[in-house]
Each structure stands twice: as C-alpha cells, then as structure tokens.
Design a protein around this motif. Structure first.
Motif, PDB file in Angstrom:
ATOM      1  N   ASP A  55       5.540 -11.606  24.260  1.00 19.90           N
ATOM      2  CA  ASP A  55       5.536 -12.227  25.585  1.00 19.90           C
ATOM      3  C   ASP A  55       6.937 -12.588  26.083  1.00 19.90           C
ATOM      4  OD1 ASP A  55       6.163 -14.450  24.068  1.00 19.90           O
ATOM      5  OD2 ASP A  55       4.365 -15.591  24.609  1.00 19.90           O
ATOM      6  N   GLY A  56       7.991 -12.180  25.345  1.00 17.53           N
ATOM      7  CA  GLY A  56       9.360 -12.396  25.796  1.00 17.53           C
ATOM      8  C   GLY A  56      10.053 -13.611  25.210  1.00 17.53           C
ATOM      9  N   ARG A  57       9.342 -14.424  24.453  1.00 13.37           N
ATOM     10  CA  ARG A  57       9.968 -15.584  23.830  1.00 13.37           C
ATOM     11  C   ARG A  57      10.725 -15.157  22.571  1.00 13.37           C
ATOM     12  NH1 ARG A  57       5.325 -19.441  22.480  1.00 13.37           N
ATOM     13  NH2 ARG A  57       4.291 -17.448  22.176  1.00 13.37           N
ATOM     14  N   PHE A  58      11.669 -16.016  22.128  1.00 17.37           N
ATOM     15  CA  PHE A  58      12.403 -15.818  20.890  1.00 17.37           C
ATOM     16  C   PHE A  58      12.329 -17.093  20.081  1.00 17.37           C
ATOM     17  CE2 PHE A  58      14.268 -12.725  23.695  1.00 17.37           C
ATOM     18  CZ  PHE A  58      14.437 -11.630  22.875  1.00 17.37           C
ATOM     19  N   PHE A  59      12.298 -16.939  18.762  1.00 17.85           N
ATOM     20  CA  PHE A  59      12.285 -18.079  17.853  1.00 17.85           C
ATOM     21  C   PHE A  59      13.443 -17.933  16.886  1.00 17.85           C
ATOM     22  CE2 PHE A  59       7.968 -17.346  19.254  1.00 17.85           C
ATOM     23  CZ  PHE A  59       7.579 -18.613  19.674  1.00 17.85           C
ATOM     24  N   LEU A  60      14.245 -18.996  16.756  1.00 15.93           N
ATOM     25  CA  LEU A  60      15.373 -19.016  15.836  1.00 15.93           C
ATOM     26  C   LEU A  60      15.104 -20.095  14.809  1.00 15.93           C
ATOM     27  CD1 LEU A  60      18.270 -18.026  15.144  1.00 15.93           C
ATOM     28  CD2 LEU A  60      19.098 -19.887  16.606  1.00 15.93           C
ATOM     29  N   GLY A  61      15.153 -19.722  13.528  1.00 18.66           N
ATOM     30  CA  GLY A  61      14.908 -20.692  12.470  1.00 18.66           C
ATOM     31  C   GLY A  61      15.327 -20.128  11.129  1.00 18.66           C
ATOM     32  N   LEU A  62      15.068 -20.883  10.085  1.00 19.41           N
ATOM     33  CA  LEU A  62      15.393 -20.458   8.726  1.00 19.41           C
ATOM     34  C   LEU A  62      14.188 -19.734   8.136  1.00 19.41           C
ATOM     35  CD1 LEU A  62      17.164 -23.676   7.405  1.00 19.41           C
ATOM     36  CD2 LEU A  62      18.203 -21.629   8.388  1.00 19.41           C
ATOM     37  N   PHE A  63      14.423 -18.538   7.608  1.00 18.05           N
ATOM     38  CA  PHE A  63      13.353 -17.755   6.987  1.00 18.05           C
ATOM     39  C   PHE A  63      12.831 -18.508   5.778  1.00 18.05           C
ATOM     40  CE2 PHE A  63      12.240 -14.478   3.758  1.00 18.05           C
ATOM     41  CZ  PHE A  63      11.096 -14.006   4.374  1.00 18.05           C
ATOM     42  N   CYS A  65       9.251 -17.794   4.402  1.00 17.30           N
ATOM     43  CA  CYS A  65       8.459 -16.867   3.593  1.00 17.30           C
ATOM     44  C   CYS A  65       7.795 -15.818   4.478  1.00 17.30           C
ATOM     45  CB  CYS A  65       7.410 -17.602   2.753  1.00 17.30           C
ATOM     46  SG  CYS A  65       6.098 -18.358   3.703  1.00 17.30           S
ATOM     47  N   ILE A  66       7.260 -14.801   3.809  1.00 17.14           N
ATOM     48  CA  ILE A  66       6.502 -13.744   4.462  1.00 17.14           C
ATOM     49  C   ILE A  66       5.316 -13.429   3.556  1.00 17.14           C
ATOM     50  CG2 ILE A  66       7.883 -11.897   3.410  1.00 17.14           C
ATOM     51  CD1 ILE A  66       7.536 -10.355   6.086  1.00 17.14           C
ATOM     52  N   ASP A  67       4.160 -13.118   4.140  1.00 18.71           N
ATOM     53  CA  ASP A  67       3.003 -12.767   3.314  1.00 18.71           C
ATOM     54  C   ASP A  67       2.788 -11.254   3.319  1.00 18.71           C
ATOM     55  OD1 ASP A  67       1.838 -12.235   5.786  1.00 18.71           O
ATOM     56  OD2 ASP A  67       0.431 -13.906   5.703  1.00 18.71           O
ATOM     57  N   LYS A  68       1.763 -10.810   2.601  1.00 19.86           N
ATOM     58  CA  LYS A  68       1.503  -9.366   2.466  1.00 19.86           C
ATOM     59  C   LYS A  68       1.174  -8.711   3.810  1.00 19.86           C
ATOM     60  CE  LYS A  68       0.000  -9.400  -2.300  1.00 19.86           C
ATOM     61  NZ  LYS A  68      -1.072  -9.093  -3.238  1.00 19.86           N
ATOM     62  N   GLN A  69       0.669  -9.493   4.747  1.00 17.81           N
ATOM     63  CA  GLN A  69       0.323  -8.958   6.060  1.00 17.81           C
ATOM     64  C   GLN A  69       1.528  -8.899   7.001  1.00 17.81           C
ATOM     65  OE1 GLN A  69      -1.544 -11.540   4.601  1.00 17.81           O
ATOM     66  NE2 GLN A  69      -2.976 -10.037   3.783  1.00 17.81           N
ATOM     67  N   GLY A  70       2.661  -9.471   6.601  1.00 17.76           N
ATOM     68  CA  GLY A  70       3.868  -9.444   7.413  1.00 17.76           C
ATOM     69  C   GLY A  70       4.034 -10.651   8.319  1.00 17.76           C
ATOM     70  N   ASN A  71       3.188 -11.663   8.172  1.00 22.20           N
ATOM     71  CA  ASN A  71       3.349 -12.897   8.940  1.00 22.20           C
ATOM     72  C   ASN A  71       4.548 -13.653   8.386  1.00 22.20           C
ATOM     73  OD1 ASN A  71       0.860 -12.407  10.353  1.00 22.20           O
ATOM     74  ND2 ASN A  71      -0.181 -13.073   8.494  1.00 22.20           N
ATOM     75  N   ILE A  72       5.393 -14.177   9.260  1.00 20.78           N
ATOM     76  CA  ILE A  72       6.627 -14.848   8.840  1.00 20.78           C
ATOM     77  C   ILE A  72       6.546 -16.326   9.172  1.00 20.78           C
ATOM     78  CG2 ILE A  72       9.109 -15.042   9.301  1.00 20.78           C
ATOM     79  CD1 ILE A  72       9.176 -12.045   9.732  1.00 20.78           C
ATOM     80  N   LEU A 100       4.480 -20.362  12.131  1.00 24.19           N
ATOM     81  CA  LEU A 100       4.059 -19.064  11.618  1.00 24.19           C
ATOM     82  C   LEU A 100       4.043 -18.086  12.784  1.00 24.19           C
ATOM     83  CD1 LEU A 100       1.537 -18.046   9.080  1.00 24.19           C
ATOM     84  CD2 LEU A 100       1.189 -17.135  11.367  1.00 24.19           C
ATOM     85  N   ILE A 101       4.697 -16.938  12.591  1.00 27.54           N
ATOM     86  CA  ILE A 101       4.708 -15.900  13.612  1.00 27.54           C
ATOM     87  C   ILE A 101       3.920 -14.711  13.073  1.00 27.54           C
ATOM     88  CG2 ILE A 101       6.142 -14.374  15.006  1.00 27.54           C
ATOM     89  CD1 ILE A 101       8.370 -16.507  14.637  1.00 27.54           C
ATOM     90  N   PRO A 102       2.771 -14.424  13.673  1.00 25.82           N
ATOM     91  CA  PRO A 102       1.950 -13.301  13.201  1.00 25.82           C
ATOM     92  C   PRO A 102       2.678 -11.972  13.387  1.00 25.82           C
ATOM     93  CG  PRO A 102       0.703 -14.716  14.700  1.00 25.82           C
ATOM     94  CD  PRO A 102       2.129 -15.136  14.776  1.00 25.82           C
ATOM     95  N   SER A 103       2.469 -11.062  12.472  1.00 24.36           N
ATOM     96  CA  SER A 103       3.124  -9.748  12.547  1.00 24.36           C
ATOM     97  C   SER A 103       2.690  -8.987  13.795  1.00 24.36           C
ATOM     98  CB  SER A 103       2.841  -8.931  11.292  1.00 24.36           C
ATOM     99  OG  SER A 103       1.458  -8.677  11.180  1.00 24.36           O
ATOM    100  N   SER A 104       1.473  -9.221  14.254  1.00 21.81           N
ATOM    101  CA  SER A 104       0.974  -8.511  15.435  1.00 21.81           C
ATOM    102  C   SER A 104       1.688  -8.925  16.716  1.00 21.81           C
ATOM    103  CB  SER A 104      -0.528  -8.747  15.590  1.00 21.81           C
ATOM    104  OG  SER A 104      -0.782 -10.127  15.755  1.00 21.81           O
TER     105      SER A 104
END
Length: 126
Positions: A55-63, A65-72, A100-104
């Motif tokens: 939707d055009g937004r950006f998120f800046l933060g410290l990584f 973790c990531i799960d097997k589905q690619g959610n960060i 949490l940012i979904p991979s989709s």
C-alpha cells in the motif's frame, strides 16, 4: 525465500552488528541448524531493515526474526507513509514498536550493511 537487499551502508553502528546471545537464532540448541541460510540470517539479526509494503508504506526497524512462511518481525519499528497523493509528498511517521509484516504484503526489503556483506546477502535471493 526471496530477500531483496538493494540498500547497503558501511556506517552501521557497531552494536547493531553484534547479535544478542539470548536470541533463539543465535543459540545452537539441540536442533543443530547449521544450514548456510540460517548462518546468513544470524548475521542479519538486529540490523536496521527497511521494508516496503504493497500500500506504499515503509517500516524501518531492527530485524528480530523471520519464520518459515517469510513473515518478518521488526522491533523498535517506525512507519513512514505519504500524507498526500501529489508529488513531492511529505512523509508522516509514527513509532510502532514490535511489528509483524506478513510476506504477502511485502514489496521490498533492504538491509543496512557493508558492501561486502551486501554481496554475500545477494546469494539469499532466488
């Protein structure tokens, strides 16, 4: 896993490069994950990451973790969004904390790292 790493910076703060010893990805545990991809992800822990969403937004933060589905999951995240549809558009920001940012929903993902690390991370892309 598809991870685009188009942004690299040699001026990463030293404490952001040191993984936390209590992190689940850092501790070896009984599973013995010694995959090269897991090792690459360990190097990315607690690095600054900029993630764009559809939707055009950006998120800046410290990584965090990531799960097997690619959610960060990002910690200490800040959301940046355009306040108007016209160009140039001012950006509005707000602090979110842990998100949490979904991979989709992800459209881009950039990691703050040195040029050498940037080149090694390119091997994560499929």
């Amino acid at each position: 896993m598809h991870m685009e790493t188009a942004s690299a910076s040699a001026s990463t703060p030293q404490n952001a490069q040191d993984p936390h010893p209590d992190s689940p990805l850092v501790s070896e545990g009984s599973s013995g994950n010694s995959s090269p991809l897991v090792a690459q992800l360990r190097k990315m822990l607690f690095r600054r990451m900029l993630i764009g969403v559809n939707d055009g937004r950006f998120f800046l933060g410290l990584f965090h973790c990531i799960d097997k589905q690619g959610n960060i999951i990002l910690q200490d995240a800040v959301e940046y969004r355009s306040t108007r549809r016209s160009l140039p558009s001012p950006m509005e920001q707000r602090s979110l904390g842990l998100i949490l940012i979904p991979s989709s929903c992800r459209s881009s993902c950039h990691v703050d790292c040195s040029i050498e690390e940037h080149m090694s991370l390119l091997s994560l892309s499929k």
